[in-house]
Design an enzyme around this catalytic site. Structure first.
Site, PDB file in Angstrom:
ATOM      1  N   ASP A   1       0.893  -1.161   0.000  1.00 11.11           N
ATOM      2  CA  ASP A   1       0.000   0.000   0.000  1.00 11.11           C
ATOM      3  C   ASP A   1       0.929   1.208   0.000  1.00 11.11           C
ATOM      4  OD1 ASP A   1      -1.624   2.142   0.443  1.00 11.11           O
ATOM      5  OD2 ASP A   1      -2.619   1.319   2.216  1.00 11.11           O
TER       6      ASP A   1
ATOM      7  N   SER B   1       1.529  13.053 -15.090  1.00  8.89           N
ATOM      8  CA  SER B   1       0.434  12.948 -16.057  1.00  8.89           C
ATOM      9  C   SER B   1       0.453  14.187 -16.944  1.00  8.89           C
ATOM     10  CB  SER B   1      -0.898  12.894 -15.292  1.00  8.89           C
ATOM     11  OG  SER B   1      -1.981  13.111 -16.168  1.00  8.89           O
TER      12      SER B   1
ATOM     13  N   TYR C   1      -6.668  15.657  -8.544  1.00  7.59           N
ATOM     14  CA  TYR C   1      -5.685  14.796  -9.214  1.00  7.59           C
ATOM     15  C   TYR C   1      -4.524  15.622  -9.779  1.00  7.59           C
ATOM     16  CZ  TYR C   1      -3.989  11.457 -12.746  1.00  7.59           C
ATOM     17  OH  TYR C   1      -3.227  10.626 -13.521  1.00  7.59           O
TER      18      TYR C   1
ATOM     19  N   LYS D   1      -0.353  15.569  -9.282  1.00 10.28           N
ATOM     20  CA  LYS D   1       0.586  15.251 -10.362  1.00 10.28           C
ATOM     21  C   LYS D   1       1.570  16.402 -10.619  1.00 10.28           C
ATOM     22  CE  LYS D   1      -0.708  11.028 -11.081  1.00 10.28           C
ATOM     23  NZ  LYS D   1       0.216   9.906 -10.774  1.00 10.28           N
TER      24      LYS D   1
HETATM   25  N1  LIG Z   1      -4.644   5.998 -17.588  1.00 11.46           N
HETATM   26  C1  LIG Z   1      -4.272   7.207 -17.950  1.00 11.46           C
HETATM   27  O1  LIG Z   1      -4.768   7.733 -18.965  1.00 11.46           O
HETATM   28  C2  LIG Z   1      -3.239   7.964 -17.189  1.00 11.46           C
HETATM   29  C3  LIG Z   1      -2.636   7.455 -16.059  1.00 11.46           C
HETATM   30  N2  LIG Z   1      -1.656   8.186 -15.423  1.00 11.46           N
HETATM   31  C4  LIG Z   1      -0.985   7.689 -14.234  1.00 11.46           C
HETATM   32  O2  LIG Z   1      -0.390   6.414 -14.500  1.00 11.46           O
HETATM   33  C5  LIG Z   1      -0.408   5.615 -13.320  1.00 11.46           C
HETATM   34  C6  LIG Z   1      -1.084   4.287 -13.609  1.00 11.46           C
HETATM   35  O3  LIG Z   1      -2.411   4.539 -14.041  1.00 11.46           O
HETATM   36  P1  LIG Z   1      -3.378   3.413 -14.633  1.00 11.46           P
HETATM   37  O4  LIG Z   1      -2.621   2.225 -15.036  1.00 11.46           O
HETATM   38  O5  LIG Z   1      -4.241   4.088 -15.614  1.00 11.46           O
HETATM   39  O6  LIG Z   1      -4.255   3.092 -13.312  1.00 11.46           O
HETATM   40  P2  LIG Z   1      -5.134   1.821 -12.926  1.00 11.46           P
HETATM   41  O7  LIG Z   1      -6.145   2.319 -11.949  1.00 11.46           O
HETATM   42  O8  LIG Z   1      -5.608   1.102 -14.125  1.00 11.46           O
HETATM   43  O9  LIG Z   1      -4.086   0.900 -12.135  1.00 11.46           O
HETATM   44  C7  LIG Z   1      -3.526   1.349 -10.929  1.00 11.46           C
HETATM   45  C8  LIG Z   1      -2.938   0.185 -10.155  1.00 11.46           C
HETATM   46  O10 LIG Z   1      -2.455   0.747  -8.912  1.00 11.46           O
HETATM   47  C9  LIG Z   1      -2.888  -0.072  -7.846  1.00 11.46           C
HETATM   48  N3  LIG Z   1      -3.025   0.731  -6.634  1.00 11.46           N
HETATM   49  C10 LIG Z   1      -3.997   1.626  -6.322  1.00 11.46           C
HETATM   50  N4  LIG Z   1      -3.796   2.133  -5.103  1.00 11.46           N
HETATM   51  C11 LIG Z   1      -2.667   1.568  -4.636  1.00 11.46           C
HETATM   52  C12 LIG Z   1      -1.962   1.679  -3.417  1.00 11.46           C
HETATM   53  N5  LIG Z   1      -2.376   2.471  -2.418  1.00 11.46           N
HETATM   54  N6  LIG Z   1      -0.828   0.953  -3.274  1.00 11.46           N
HETATM   55  C13 LIG Z   1      -0.411   0.124  -4.254  1.00 11.46           C
HETATM   56  N7  LIG Z   1      -1.047  -0.034  -5.413  1.00 11.46           N
HETATM   57  C14 LIG Z   1      -2.169   0.675  -5.604  1.00 11.46           C
HETATM   58  C15 LIG Z   1      -4.218  -0.659  -8.299  1.00 11.46           C
HETATM   59  O11 LIG Z   1      -4.519  -1.853  -7.568  1.00 11.46           O
HETATM   60  C16 LIG Z   1      -3.957  -0.889  -9.779  1.00 11.46           C
HETATM   61  O12 LIG Z   1      -3.399  -2.163 -10.008  1.00 11.46           O
HETATM   62  C17 LIG Z   1      -1.125   6.444 -12.250  1.00 11.46           C
HETATM   63  O13 LIG Z   1      -0.172   7.097 -11.443  1.00 11.46           O
HETATM   64  C18 LIG Z   1      -1.910   7.457 -13.063  1.00 11.46           C
HETATM   65  O14 LIG Z   1      -2.163   8.623 -12.351  1.00 11.46           O
HETATM   66  C19 LIG Z   1      -1.262   9.407 -15.891  1.00 11.46           C
HETATM   67  C20 LIG Z   1      -1.834   9.936 -16.995  1.00 11.46           C
HETATM   68  C21 LIG Z   1      -2.865   9.269 -17.741  1.00 11.46           C
HETATM   69  C1  LIG Z   2      -7.076  12.565 -17.701  1.00 12.30           C
HETATM   70  C2  LIG Z   2      -5.687  12.512 -17.344  1.00 12.30           C
HETATM   71  O1  LIG Z   2      -4.925  13.311 -17.807  1.00 12.30           O
HETATM   72  C3  LIG Z   2      -5.194  11.511 -16.451  1.00 12.30           C
HETATM   73  C4  LIG Z   2      -6.066  10.433 -15.978  1.00 12.30           C
HETATM   74  O2  LIG Z   2      -4.078  11.548 -16.049  1.00 12.30           O
END
Ligand SMILES: NC(=O)C1=CN([C@@H]2O[C@H](COP(=O)(O)OP(=O)(O)OC[C@H]3O[C@@H](n4cnc5c(N)ncnc54)[C@H](O)[C@@H]3O)[C@@H](O)[C@H]2O)C=CC1
Ligand SMILES: CC(=O)C(C)=O
Length: 260
Positions: free
Chosen positions: A63, A143, A156, A160
């Site tokens: 976590d 992001s 958010y 970031k």
């Molecule tokens: N999907 C997108 O379009 C974008 C994502 N990001 C960033 O990229 C990163 C990954 O995003 P996604 O893969 O889209 O997210 P996602 O929600 O699909 O996956 C996130 C993962 O982090 C884990 N997680 C959540 N809280 C946690 C905690 N407290 N400790 C450990 N693990 C935890 C979840 O279980 C999940 O496996 C994030 O930091 C997000 O802000 C940035 C820009 C765009």
């Molecule tokens: C919308 C966006 O820019 C995210 C999820 O990082």
């Protein structure tokens, strides 16, 4: 799968989405990898698949908002993998929050995961690098919303922007230890997080999730949404030797959402 390169990497939040694509790419590049996630079941599935395909992978529950949990996960991963060279602070939460609706509870949760989680990761990585007597690479998830302000993302976006600030300061503070610190800024990536956001945006307009995604996509110069693998390729560059002379930077992997 290439042969192991004798480097080990831990990626937080790698049980799904962008983090999963990152561990898969780093494993293909020869890294031993730790899949660290709150969701241990997902992490174990990814680790099993990588191990069955010639990689070296271990699943650890973490976590990131809990400092002790992060230190324990990094120690466990370093021991299991026999080294520790790269930390990717990828885990993050991304709720849409119209500014007047943000609650203290939401604020605490999102800042504790996105901002404190990044700080605890950096601290735990420093401990390991010092113990092992070498430098390393720290890579933080910011992001496109950490580079410019987007509607309804005040909570958010603030986290970031904070991640980019921490990245720049840590790059200066840790250079003398041989540690580089960079960030990556994805755009609109097809992951469960982004579909959740698109769902809310679509619902508000009486439309479906795909409409929500395409609404976000309209400003992308390359005219397509991002695959998680697009982002993983950028992170692989930051994790590998070709980025050795870079620190304090944000690599924007967003298909061209803004130029500056
Ligand atoms: N999907 C997108 O379009 C974008 C994502 N990001 C960033 O990229 C990163 C990954 O995003 P996604 O893969 O889209 O997210 P996602 O929600 O699909 O996956 C996130 C993962 O982090 C884990 N997680 C959540 N809280 C946690 C905690 N407290 N400790 C450990 N693990 C935890 C979840 O279980 C999940 O496996 C994030 O930091 C997000 O802000 C940035 C820009 C765009
Ligand atoms: C919308 C966006 O820019 C995210 C999820 O990082």
């Amino acid at each position: 799968m290439s042969s192991l390169n004798n480097k080990a990497a831990l990626v937080t939040g790698s049980g799904q989405g962008i983090g999963e694509a990152i561990v898969r790419r780093l494993s293909a590049d020869g890294f031993a990898v730790a899949i660290a996630d709150l969701n241990l079941e997902n992490a174990e599935k990814v680790a099993e698949d990588l191990n069955q395909n010639g990689g070296k992978a271990v699943a650890v529950q973490v976590d990131v908002s809990d400092r002790d949990s992060v230190f324990a996960a990094v120690r466990k991963a370093a021991e299991a993998l026999g080294g520790f060279d790269v930390l990717v602070n990828n885990a993050g939460l991304g709720p849409t929050t119209p500014i007047e609706t943000i609650t203290p509870k939401q604020f605490d949760l999102v800042y504790r995961v996105n901002v404190a989680g990044t700080l605890w990761g950096i601290q735990a990585a420093i401990e390991q690098f010092k113990k092992l007597g070498h430098g390393g690479k720290i890579i933080n998830a910011t992001s496109q919303a950490g580079v410019v302000g987007n509607p309804n993302l005040a909570l958010y976006s603030g986290t970031k922007f904070a991640v980019r600030g921490i990245t720049q300061v840590a790059a200066r503070d840790l250079a003398e230890l041989g540690i580089t610190v960079n960030a990556f800024a994805p755009g609109i990536v097809k992951t469960p997080m982004m579909y959740d956001i698109a769902h809310q945006v679509g619902q508000n307009a009486g439309k479906d999730d795909e409409w929500g995604m395409q609404t976000f996509a309209k400003d992308i110069a390359l005219k397509r949404l991002s695959e998680p693998e697009d982002v993983a390729a950028g992170v692989a560059f930051l994790a590998g030797p070709d980025s050795n002379y870079m620190t304090g930077q944000t690599l924007e992997v967003d298909g061209g959402m803004q130029f500056h």
